[in-house]
Structures are given as structure tokens and as C-alpha cells.
Write an enzyme that holds these catalytic residues in place. Structure first.
Site, PDB file in Angstrom:
ATOM      1  N   ASN A  25       0.867  -1.191   0.000  1.00 33.22           N
ATOM      2  CA  ASN A  25       0.000   0.000   0.000  1.00 33.22           C
ATOM      3  C   ASN A  25       0.899   1.236   0.000  1.00 33.22           C
ATOM      4  OD1 ASN A  25       0.692   0.660   2.759  1.00 33.22           O
ATOM      5  ND2 ASN A  25      -0.691  -0.998   3.376  1.00 33.22           N
ATOM      6  N   GLY A  33      -2.889  -9.451   3.580  1.00 34.90           N
ATOM      7  CA  GLY A  33      -2.670 -10.218   2.351  1.00 34.90           C
ATOM      8  C   GLY A  33      -1.209 -10.551   2.115  1.00 34.90           C
ATOM      9  N   VAL A  34      -0.806 -10.439   0.876  1.00 40.64           N
ATOM     10  CA  VAL A  34       0.548 -10.841   0.496  1.00 40.64           C
ATOM     11  C   VAL A  34       1.578  -9.913   1.151  1.00 40.64           C
ATOM     12  CG1 VAL A  34       0.679  -9.522  -1.687  1.00 40.64           C
ATOM     13  CG2 VAL A  34       1.898 -11.688  -1.464  1.00 40.64           C
ATOM     14  N   ASP A  35       1.232  -8.666   1.345  1.00 38.10           N
ATOM     15  CA  ASP A  35       2.104  -7.693   2.006  1.00 38.10           C
ATOM     16  C   ASP A  35       2.456  -8.163   3.422  1.00 38.10           C
ATOM     17  OD1 ASP A  35       3.462  -5.323   2.499  1.00 38.10           O
ATOM     18  OD2 ASP A  35       1.678  -4.046   2.545  1.00 38.10           O
ATOM     19  N   SER A 118      -3.435  -6.240  -6.857  1.00 40.64           N
ATOM     20  CA  SER A 118      -4.751  -5.570  -6.765  1.00 40.64           C
ATOM     21  C   SER A 118      -5.951  -6.513  -6.750  1.00 40.64           C
ATOM     22  CB  SER A 118      -4.965  -4.544  -7.895  1.00 40.64           C
ATOM     23  OG  SER A 118      -4.281  -3.340  -7.618  1.00 40.64           O
ATOM     24  N   THR A 119      -5.738  -7.833  -6.867  1.00 38.84           N
ATOM     25  CA  THR A 119      -6.911  -8.720  -6.980  1.00 38.84           C
ATOM     26  C   THR A 119      -7.419  -9.231  -5.635  1.00 38.84           C
ATOM     27  OG1 THR A 119      -5.641 -10.765  -7.221  1.00 38.84           O
ATOM     28  CG2 THR A 119      -6.106  -9.511  -9.241  1.00 38.84           C
ATOM     29  N   GLY A 120      -6.795  -8.787  -4.538  1.00 35.98           N
ATOM     30  CA  GLY A 120      -7.280  -9.185  -3.211  1.00 35.98           C
ATOM     31  C   GLY A 120      -8.163  -8.085  -2.654  1.00 35.98           C
TER      32      GLY A 120
HETATM   33  P1  ADP Z   1      -4.093  -6.035  -3.062  1.00 39.82           P
HETATM   34  O1  ADP Z   1      -4.274  -5.100  -1.899  1.00 39.82           O
HETATM   35  O2  ADP Z   1      -3.121  -5.486  -4.097  1.00 39.82           O
HETATM   36  O3  ADP Z   1      -5.380  -6.486  -3.640  1.00 39.82           O
HETATM   37  P2  ADP Z   1      -3.746  -8.579  -1.624  1.00 39.82           P
HETATM   38  O4  ADP Z   1      -2.573  -9.000  -0.831  1.00 39.82           O
HETATM   39  O5  ADP Z   1      -5.029  -8.364  -0.884  1.00 39.82           O
HETATM   40  O6  ADP Z   1      -3.283  -7.265  -2.433  1.00 39.82           O
HETATM   41  O7  ADP Z   1      -4.008  -9.630  -2.775  1.00 39.82           O
HETATM   42  C1  ADP Z   1      -3.235  -9.744  -3.940  1.00 39.82           C
HETATM   43  C2  ADP Z   1      -3.196 -11.187  -4.382  1.00 39.82           C
HETATM   44  O8  ADP Z   1      -2.210 -11.894  -3.637  1.00 39.82           O
HETATM   45  C3  ADP Z   1      -4.488 -11.955  -4.186  1.00 39.82           C
HETATM   46  O9  ADP Z   1      -4.753 -12.699  -5.386  1.00 39.82           O
HETATM   47  C4  ADP Z   1      -4.180 -12.898  -3.025  1.00 39.82           C
HETATM   48  O10 ADP Z   1      -4.919 -14.105  -3.123  1.00 39.82           O
HETATM   49  C5  ADP Z   1      -2.715 -13.154  -3.246  1.00 39.82           C
HETATM   50  N1  ADP Z   1      -1.905 -13.608  -2.089  1.00 39.82           N
HETATM   51  C6  ADP Z   1      -2.143 -13.441  -0.771  1.00 39.82           C
HETATM   52  N2  ADP Z   1      -1.134 -13.973  -0.045  1.00 39.82           N
HETATM   53  C7  ADP Z   1      -0.233 -14.484  -0.937  1.00 39.82           C
HETATM   54  C8  ADP Z   1       1.007 -15.190  -0.833  1.00 39.82           C
HETATM   55  N3  ADP Z   1       1.563 -15.473   0.355  1.00 39.82           N
HETATM   56  N4  ADP Z   1       1.638 -15.565  -1.984  1.00 39.82           N
HETATM   57  C9  ADP Z   1       1.104 -15.283  -3.182  1.00 39.82           C
HETATM   58  N5  ADP Z   1      -0.055 -14.632  -3.357  1.00 39.82           N
HETATM   59  C10 ADP Z   1      -0.731 -14.248  -2.241  1.00 39.82           C
END
Ligand code: ADP
Length: 175
Positions: A25, A33-35, A118-120
Site C-alpha cells: 500500500n 494479504g501478500v504484504d 490488486s486482486t485481493g
Molecule cells: P491487493 O491489496 O493489491 O489487492 P492482496 O494482498 O489483498 O493485495 O491480494 C493480492 C493477491 O495476492 C491476491 O490474489 C491474493 O490471493 C494473493 N496472495 C495473498 N497472499 C499471498 C502469498 N503469500 N503468496 C502469493 N499470493 C498471495
């Protein structure tokens, strides 16, 4: 350039590539999420370095070391929040992929892995986001042979099918 693009299912924090891309962000100070997963796996050194960066605008990218991750670097990019599609979401998302890959080239990195930016939580429709990810990456690879491999990391089986279908379509269109 299809042969340089790979789809894998799993957790991006486990990949021993030159750089993994973080869907961060604008604060670059961590989130869900992934962050969150990347910050947890990298350890506190990552947050300390991120604090020195002064945030990041949507569509831009910044690079840090990977700390405790198997990846050498983390490229932090900020995707667009989906607001219906008429707020430059496609341009901003394409810019995330392009700017991240530009940073990789600038640092001499050869292997890069992306999550589905951006897909989460940011709500970008999966298939539309995937088309941008694949087409922007393919165009970049065409122009930059020094990048050896780009991995699209999918978190679910559904995402794997979307990436496979979209990549197949792209290949068809190029024939
Ligand atoms: P954003 O805020 O950009 O939407 P998110 O983290 O919410 O970011 O989601 C982005 C994508 O990463 C989603 O498709 C989610 O399923 C995926 N994701 C979440 N955790 C992981 C991980 N540990 N490794 C790979 N992809 C992940």
C-alpha cells in the site's frame, strides 16, 4: 516470450528468485494479504528499510533487500484500488508491472515473481487484472531479453486456471 513466463501455485514468500514483487500500500509500512505475509517472512529488517523510502504512489515501484526471505530483493509496488474501471485502473496496474520490471533490469536481476496485484483487498476483477499482467509482462520481455524468467504466483487453483487461459489466448493472438 511465453517460454519465459511461468505460472505456479503457492506462497510467493517461499520463492528463491532474484526478486519477489509485493502488492504493497502507499505507506510501504506493511498491511494484510501478500504484504503481511512478505513482512512476516522477511523479518523486521524489511520494515526498517521500508520506513526510509517515504511511501510509494499507485503505479510506482521501489526496491529493498529481501532480508530473511529466500528472494534476494523485494520490489514494492502499489496497485490501483478498483473503483469500477474508469479511474485509470488499467493504466495504473500496467504501470505496476512495467515499473517493477524496469527496477529489476536496473539492478541486474534476472528472475522475478509477481503475485496477482490488486486482486485481493483492492478488488480488481481477476481476469481483467490477469490480462494486463500477462500482456504487459510479455511486451516488456520482448524488449528486455536480459530478464530470464517471470513467475506469476497464484494463491488458488482458480487463479491458476485464469492465468493459463489468459496466457493461452495471448499466444493464439500472436500467431
Ligand atoms: P491487493 O491489496 O493489491 O489487492 P492482496 O494482498 O489483498 O493485495 O491480494 C493480492 C493477491 O495476492 C491476491 O490474489 C491474493 O490471493 C494473493 N496472495 C495473498 N497472499 C499471498 C502469498 N503469500 N503468496 C502469493 N499470493 C498471495
Amino acid at each position: 516470450m511465453r517460454h519465459k513466463m511461468k505460472i505456479v501455485k503457492g506462497d510467493i514468500t517461499k520463492l528463491a528468485v532474484d526478486a519477489i514483487v509485493n502488492a504493497a500500500n502507499t505507506t510501504l509500512l506493511g498491511g494484510g494479504g501478500v504484504d503481511g505475509a512478505i513482512h512476516r517472512a522477511a523479518g523486521p529488517g524489511l520494515l526498517a528499510e521500508c520506513r526510509t523510502l517515504g511511501g510509494c504512489r499507485p503505479g510506482e515501484a521501489k526496491i529493498t533487500r529481501g532480508y530473511d526471505l529466500p528472494a534476494k530483493y523485494v520490489i514494492h509496488t502499489v496497485g490501483p484500488v478498483w473503483k469500477g474501471g474508469n479511474n485509470r485502473e488499467p493504466e495504473t496496474l500496467a504501470s505496476c508491472y512495467r515499473k517493477s520490471l524496469e527496477l529489476a533490469v536496473k539492478h541486474g536481476l534476472k528472475t522475478v515473481a509477481f503475485p496477482a496485484i490488486s486482486t485481493g483487498v483492492y478488488g480488481y476483477p481477476k481476469e481483467q487484472a490477469c490480462r494486463i499482467a500477462v500482456s504487459e509482462t510479455a511486451a516488456f520481455l520482448n524488449a528486455h531479453p536480459e530478464i530470464q524468467e517471470v513467475t506469476f504466483v497464484c494463491f488458488t487453483d482458480g487463479d491458476v486456471s485464469v492465468y493459463e487461459r489468459v496466457m493461452g489466448d495471448l499466444l493464439q493472438e500472436q500467431k
